[in-house]
Design an enzyme around this catalytic site. Structure first.
Site, PDB file in Angstrom:
ATOM      1  N   GLY A   1       3.251  -2.161   4.726  1.00 36.48           N
ATOM      2  CA  GLY A   1       3.320  -3.205   3.693  1.00 36.48           C
ATOM      3  C   GLY A   1       4.421  -2.908   2.682  1.00 36.48           C
ATOM      4  O   GLY A   1       5.168  -3.807   2.273  1.00 36.48           O
ATOM      5  N   HIS A   2       4.536  -1.635   2.276  1.00 37.74           N
ATOM      6  CA  HIS A   2       5.594  -1.270   1.319  1.00 37.74           C
ATOM      7  C   HIS A   2       6.976  -1.388   1.966  1.00 37.74           C
ATOM      8  O   HIS A   2       7.929  -1.842   1.331  1.00 37.74           O
ATOM      9  CB  HIS A   2       5.415   0.176   0.849  1.00 37.74           C
ATOM     10  CG  HIS A   2       4.179   0.418   0.048  1.00 37.74           C
ATOM     11  ND1 HIS A   2       3.094   1.100   0.537  1.00 37.74           N
ATOM     12  CD2 HIS A   2       3.865   0.066  -1.220  1.00 37.74           C
ATOM     13  CE1 HIS A   2       2.160   1.174  -0.398  1.00 37.74           C
ATOM     14  NE2 HIS A   2       2.598   0.554  -1.471  1.00 37.74           N
TER      15      HIS A   2
ATOM     16  N   ASP B   1      -1.512  -8.197  -4.467  1.00 39.52           N
ATOM     17  CA  ASP B   1      -1.913  -7.958  -5.857  1.00 39.52           C
ATOM     18  C   ASP B   1      -1.550  -9.210  -6.646  1.00 39.52           C
ATOM     19  O   ASP B   1      -0.633  -9.198  -7.485  1.00 39.52           O
ATOM     20  CB  ASP B   1      -1.204  -6.719  -6.399  1.00 39.52           C
ATOM     21  CG  ASP B   1      -1.628  -5.470  -5.643  1.00 39.52           C
ATOM     22  OD1 ASP B   1      -2.830  -5.195  -5.596  1.00 39.52           O
ATOM     23  OD2 ASP B   1      -0.751  -4.794  -5.079  1.00 39.52           O
TER      24      ASP B   1
HETATM   25  O1  PAF Z   1       1.316  -2.198  -7.268  1.00 39.26           O
HETATM   26  C1  PAF Z   1       1.563  -1.029  -7.578  1.00 39.26           C
HETATM   27  O2  PAF Z   1       1.752  -0.146  -6.724  1.00 39.26           O
HETATM   28  C2  PAF Z   1       1.598  -0.639  -9.058  1.00 39.26           C
HETATM   29  O3  PAF Z   1       0.654  -1.341  -9.783  1.00 39.26           O
HETATM   30  C3  PAF Z   1       2.996  -0.768  -9.670  1.00 39.26           C
HETATM   31  C4  PAF Z   1       3.479  -2.212  -9.683  1.00 39.26           C
HETATM   32  C5  PAF Z   1       3.981   0.097  -8.912  1.00 39.26           C
HETATM   33  C6  PAF Z   1       2.964  -0.291 -11.133  1.00 39.26           C
HETATM   34  O4  PAF Z   1       2.531   1.019 -11.222  1.00 39.26           O
END
Ligand code: PAF
Length: 281
Positions: free
Chosen positions: A36-37, A152
Site C-alpha cells: 500500500g505504501h 485513512d
Molecule cells: O498515515 C500515517 O502513516 C501517519 O498518520 C502520517 C500521515 C505519516 C503522520 O504521522
C-alpha cells in the site's frame, strides 16, 4: 536512494534538485512499509520528478494507552523496499529533529470540528498530532505535492483542511486503498491479527459493501448504521463506529449522492479502520 537523518542533509539534497528544476513529490509514512505504501510512492512518481518519503513514528498522534512503543519499526526492510520502488530520498529523522523542544514544549495545532468526530471522538488528540507532524514535514520537505491514502479517510480530510488553512503550497493527492484478495484493506496493523481474527477481519469490508448497497436501496441511514454495528458485533468486533457521512464528513440526508461509509472496530487487540466511497446512492 539517499537516506537523510538530519534536516540539513535533506535540505542540501532538495536544494540541488530544485536548482535542476525538479518538482518534488512527498510520501509521509510511519514505516513498516507494505505494498500500500509503495503504491503511494508510485503515484507520487507519476506526478513529480523526484520522490521523497519520510519514516517517523510520531509520538504526538498516539494516546497514552495506545501502541506507540509497540508500533512496528522495520527500518532496514523499509529502506530496501523504498529503494526497490524507486524512491529518490528518505527522511528518517530522530524525535529531537522533529520536536526540538520535546513533545510537551512543542507548538500545538488543533483542527476544529472535523477532529472531534469518528476516530477523533475515540482517539482524543490523535488528529491534532497528525496535523502537527504533517505541517512540520511540509515545512521541512516543501514538496510540490504529497500523497495520502484514502484508507485513512478522515486523516486525508484533516490534512486537506490544515494545508488549506495554513496556505501550504502543496497539492494533496489522494491514493486509492489497496486491498488483499479477500477485501481486507492493507494496513501495518493487520500483522497483529491472531489466528481466526485475520479471516474475521474481512467482515469490515463486507459490512461496508452492505452499507453501500442498503443506502442505494434508499433505507434510512440510522437503520443501516445500527445493522452494520450489529453484524460486526455478532462477528466478534468491538465497534467504535459504523457510519455513513458526506465526503466532507458532515451528516448526509438519505438518498444524497457522494456518501462514504466508515468503520472503526477492534478485533482482540487490533483496531482496524476502513471506508467505502459511493458516488451514486
Ligand atoms: O498515515 C500515517 O502513516 C501517519 O498518520 C502520517 C500521515 C505519516 C503522520 O504521522
Amino acid at each position: 536512494m539517499q537516506t537523510h537523518h538530519t534536516l540539513a542533509s535533506l535540505r542540501a539534497q532538495l536544494r540541488q534538485w530544485r536548482r535542476d528544476g525538479a518538482s518534488i513529490g512527498f510520501v509521509p509514512t510511519m514505516g513498516n512499509l507494505h505494498a500500500g505504501h509503495y503504491a503511494l510512492v508510485e503515484l507520487a512518481r507519476r506526478h513529480a520528478d523526484k520522490v521523497v518519503a519520510s519514516i517517523f513514528v510520531n509520538p504526538t498522534q498516539f494516546g497514552p494507552n495506545e501502541d506507540y512503543a509497540r508500533y512496528p519499526r522495520t527500518p532496514e526492510s523499509d529502506i530496501n523496499g523504498l529503494a526497490e520502488n524507486r524512491c529518490d530520498a528518505l527522511f528518517l529523522p530522530p524525535v529531537e529533529q522533529m520536536y526540538p523542544y520535546g513533545t510537551i514544549g512543542c507548538v500545538q495545532m488543533h483542527v476544529p470540528g472535523i477532529t472531534d468526530i469518528l476516530c477523533g471522538a475515540h482517539r482524543p488528540g490523535h488528529f491534532n498530532g497528525v496535523a502537527q507532524v504533517v505541517a512540520r514535514l511540509f515545512n521541512m520537505v516543501q514538496p510540490d505535492l504529497a500523497v495520502f491514502g484514502r484508507k485513512d479517510y478522515q486523516q486525508l480530510q484533516v490534512i486537506r483542511y490544515m494545508a488549506r488553512e495554513m496556505s501550504f503550497p502543496v497539492e494533496i493527492i489522494p491514493a486509492p486503498t489497496l486491498r488483499e484478495a479477500d477485501g481486507l484493506a492493507m494496513s501495518s496493523r493487520n500483522q497483529y491479527l491472531q489466528g481466526d481474527e485475520r479471516q474475521t477481519a474481512t467482515r469490515i469490508h463486507q459490512t461496508l459493501v452492505f452499507m453501500r448497497d442498503a443506502a442505494r436501496q434508499g433505507l434510512p441511514l440510522p437503520g443501516i448504521e445500527d445493522q452494520a454495528r450489529e453484524r460486526l458485533e455478532a462477528a466478534g468486533f468491538s465497534v467504535d463506529y459504523a457510519e455513513i457521512r458526506r465526503a466532507d464528513l458532515s451528516r448526509p440526508r438519505s438518498g444524497e449522492a457522494g456518501q462514504v461509509a466508515l468503520i472503526a472496530a477492534r478485533l482482540g487487540r487490533t483496531r482496524l479502520i476502513d471506508n467505502l466511497e459511493f458516488e451514486n446512492v
